[in-house]
Design an enzyme around this catalytic site. Structure first.
Site, PDB file in Angstrom:
ATOM      1  N   HIS A  39       0.680  -0.934  -0.135  1.00 41.79           N
ATOM      2  CA  HIS A  39       0.276  -0.070  -0.300  1.00 41.79           C
ATOM      3  C   HIS A  39       0.566   1.733   0.469  1.00 41.79           C
ATOM      4  CE1 HIS A  39      -4.087  -1.602   0.372  1.00 41.79           C
ATOM      5  NE2 HIS A  39      -2.981  -2.603   0.605  1.00 41.79           N
ATOM      6  N   ASP A  41       2.966   1.879  -2.987  1.00 41.94           N
ATOM      7  CA  ASP A  41       2.738   2.276  -4.570  1.00 41.94           C
ATOM      8  C   ASP A  41       1.757   3.513  -4.363  1.00 41.94           C
ATOM      9  OD1 ASP A  41       0.333   1.165  -4.465  1.00 41.94           O
ATOM     10  OD2 ASP A  41       0.860  -0.080  -6.169  1.00 41.94           O
ATOM     11  N   GLY A 126      -4.764 -12.360  -4.801  1.00 41.83           N
ATOM     12  CA  GLY A 126      -3.293 -11.275  -5.126  1.00 41.83           C
ATOM     13  C   GLY A 126      -2.003 -11.797  -5.252  1.00 41.83           C
ATOM     14  N   SER A 129      -3.313 -11.172 -10.545  1.00 40.37           N
ATOM     15  CA  SER A 129      -3.995 -12.101 -12.028  1.00 40.37           C
ATOM     16  C   SER A 129      -4.577 -11.428 -13.183  1.00 40.37           C
ATOM     17  CB  SER A 129      -4.994 -13.706 -11.256  1.00 40.37           C
ATOM     18  OG  SER A 129      -5.562 -12.467 -10.782  1.00 40.37           O
ATOM     19  N   GLU A 161      -6.547  -0.537 -15.745  1.00 38.85           N
ATOM     20  CA  GLU A 161      -7.506  -1.158 -14.865  1.00 38.85           C
ATOM     21  C   GLU A 161      -8.242   0.578 -13.301  1.00 38.85           C
ATOM     22  OE1 GLU A 161      -5.884  -4.364 -12.911  1.00 38.85           O
ATOM     23  OE2 GLU A 161      -7.173  -4.280 -11.784  1.00 38.85           O
ATOM     24  N   ASP A 173       1.934  -3.767  -9.945  1.00 40.24           N
ATOM     25  CA  ASP A 173       1.563  -4.810 -10.451  1.00 40.24           C
ATOM     26  C   ASP A 173       2.040  -4.855 -12.049  1.00 40.24           C
ATOM     27  OD1 ASP A 173       0.849  -5.709  -7.090  1.00 40.24           O
ATOM     28  OD2 ASP A 173      -1.495  -5.494  -8.595  1.00 40.24           O
TER      29      ASP A 173
END
Ligand code: GLA
Length: 390
Positions: A39, A41, A126, A129, A161, A173
């Site tokens: 948490h 980023d 998590g 994916s 996203e 990610d």
């Protein structure tokens, strides 16, 4: 990684699903696990993830006739979309639609295609994916003649996203899935995107990902709430400290002086972020120096902070973390990724790996009545084209 004989079977299935003929290419994008830096980023802080040896594969072939057709083997679900009217349909293919949409906006008209997705990455666990599907698609568009640099693939995937699927995730990610390098962790400064490869020099230890058996999609968690709490904490802190670009610009010393002026919840969120950044810096040094004891210590502190200050853990994550650290031969363990379910990452002495894998699933089941899933992994490389052997 999936055996080439298994990939052969998917090519046969591709042909029977979409028809024969034309060049079929294969791409792979890994999942990721974050060693530490959670948490941080979206607060422009530091993260230290690795890509894992599981991921998403995509077979892709150019087609001449609309619609675009995509099939997910994991979900056994085919989805279609018309490139001239791409709309969100709240299914797995929204990640593909989003990437295709923003790629078309950037590069202009893109050819149609058929895509067949498969892989060995648990969904909603998590392990990124969704970023893995996004990146395999973005990089796979190269087969349609799109000259997609990695940097652009990351931007487009994150946009898919954030703006298409509607999860305000940070950059970790997508960046990791794209840029990871075998044998290394990635130390990323999420403000500047400066990054360096930190060699994974922890000898005689293994990385074990323990899945709690609790699946979730970020869109259905308080993830976006945490983001706005951080923004509110920043606004409050700026009243005392003057203008700051983000929470990660605030030093521990500055924070300690003024934290009591903040509403309690906001102080807790900010404290996690500010101290987590310090832990990441130290952890990167431990990785490079080969110091598992200190790294394990930092992982445990990170878990406690996520549990008590950031409040993104769950009873299952806490149980699995506790059972892991109680096991002799575990250097450290923490929840990884967003939390609210999903996975822990444990740093296990290789000599204790067998006894860990033989005992922890049972103990976990006895306490939770859930089947945990345990994956031993090594740092893997990022999204890429693979050779198809016919
Ligand atoms: C999710 C998001 C990331 C990051 C982590 C928490 O995985 O996709 O951007 O915020 O949660 O560290």
């Amino acid at each position: 990684m999936i055996e080439s004989s298994e990939i052969e079977k998917r090519i046969v299935d591709f042909d029977s699903r979409f028809g024969r003929g034309g060049q079929v290419d294969l791409y792979f994008a890994p999942g990721r696990v974050n060693l530490i830096g959670e948490h941080t980023d979206y607060n422009s802080g530091l993260v230290l993830p690795v890509a894992i040896q599981r991921g998403t594969y995509m077979l892709i072939r150019k087609s001449d006739m609309p619609p675009v057709r995509v099939y997910s083997e994991n979900r056994n679900e085919e989805a279609r979309f018309d490139p001239s009217n791409i709309v969100k349909e709240d299914d797995w293919a929204d990640y593909v639609r989003g990437v295709y949409l923003y790629a078309s906006r950037y590069f202009g008209k893109i050819s149609l295609f058929d895509g067949y997705y498969f892989g060995d990455l648990p969904l909603g666990a998590g392990l990124s994916s969704s970023a893995s599907i996004e990146l395999v698609t973005a990089v796979g568009l190269r087969s349609l003649g799109v000259e997609m640099p990695l940097e652009r693939a990351v931007i487009i995937s994150r946009r898919a996203e954030n703006d298409f699927v509607g999860v305000s995730c940070g950059i970790m990610d997508q960046f990791t899935v794209a840029y990871a390098k075998e044998g290394c962790a990635l130390l990323i400064n999420c403000d500047t995107l400066e990054h360096s490869y930190v060699p994974y020099n922890i000898a005689d230890s293994s990385l074990v990902i323990g899945h709690t058996g609790i699946y979730r999609s970020l869109a259905n968690t308080p993830y976006n709430t945490r983001l706005s709490e951080c923004q509110s904490a920043l606004t409050e802190l700026e009243k005392k400290l003057g203008p700051k670009k983000n929470l990660s610009q605030i030093s521990v010393l500055e924070f300690e002086k003024v934290k009591y002026s903040l509403p309690e919840t906001l102080a807790m969120r900010a404290e996690h972020v500010i101290f987590e950044n310090v832990r990441v810096e130290e952890a990167a040094l431990c990785l490079e120096r080969g110091d598992p004891e200190k790294l394990g210590y930092l992982m445990n502190r990170s878990h406690e902070s996520l549990r008590d200050l950031y409040e993104v853990s769950s009873p299952e994550l806490d149980t699995l973390q506790r059972l892991s650290v109680e096991h002799p031969g575990v250097w450290g363990c923490r929840l990884t990724g967003a939390g609210f379910g999903g996975c822990v990452i444990a740093l296990v002495k290789t000599e204790a790996l067998e006894s860990y894998l033989n005992t922890i699933p049972d103990k976990y089941w006895r306490e939770t009545h859930l089947e945990g899933d345990f994956i031993v992994t090594k740092p893997e490389g990022g999204a890429r084209k693979m050779e198809v052997i016919h």
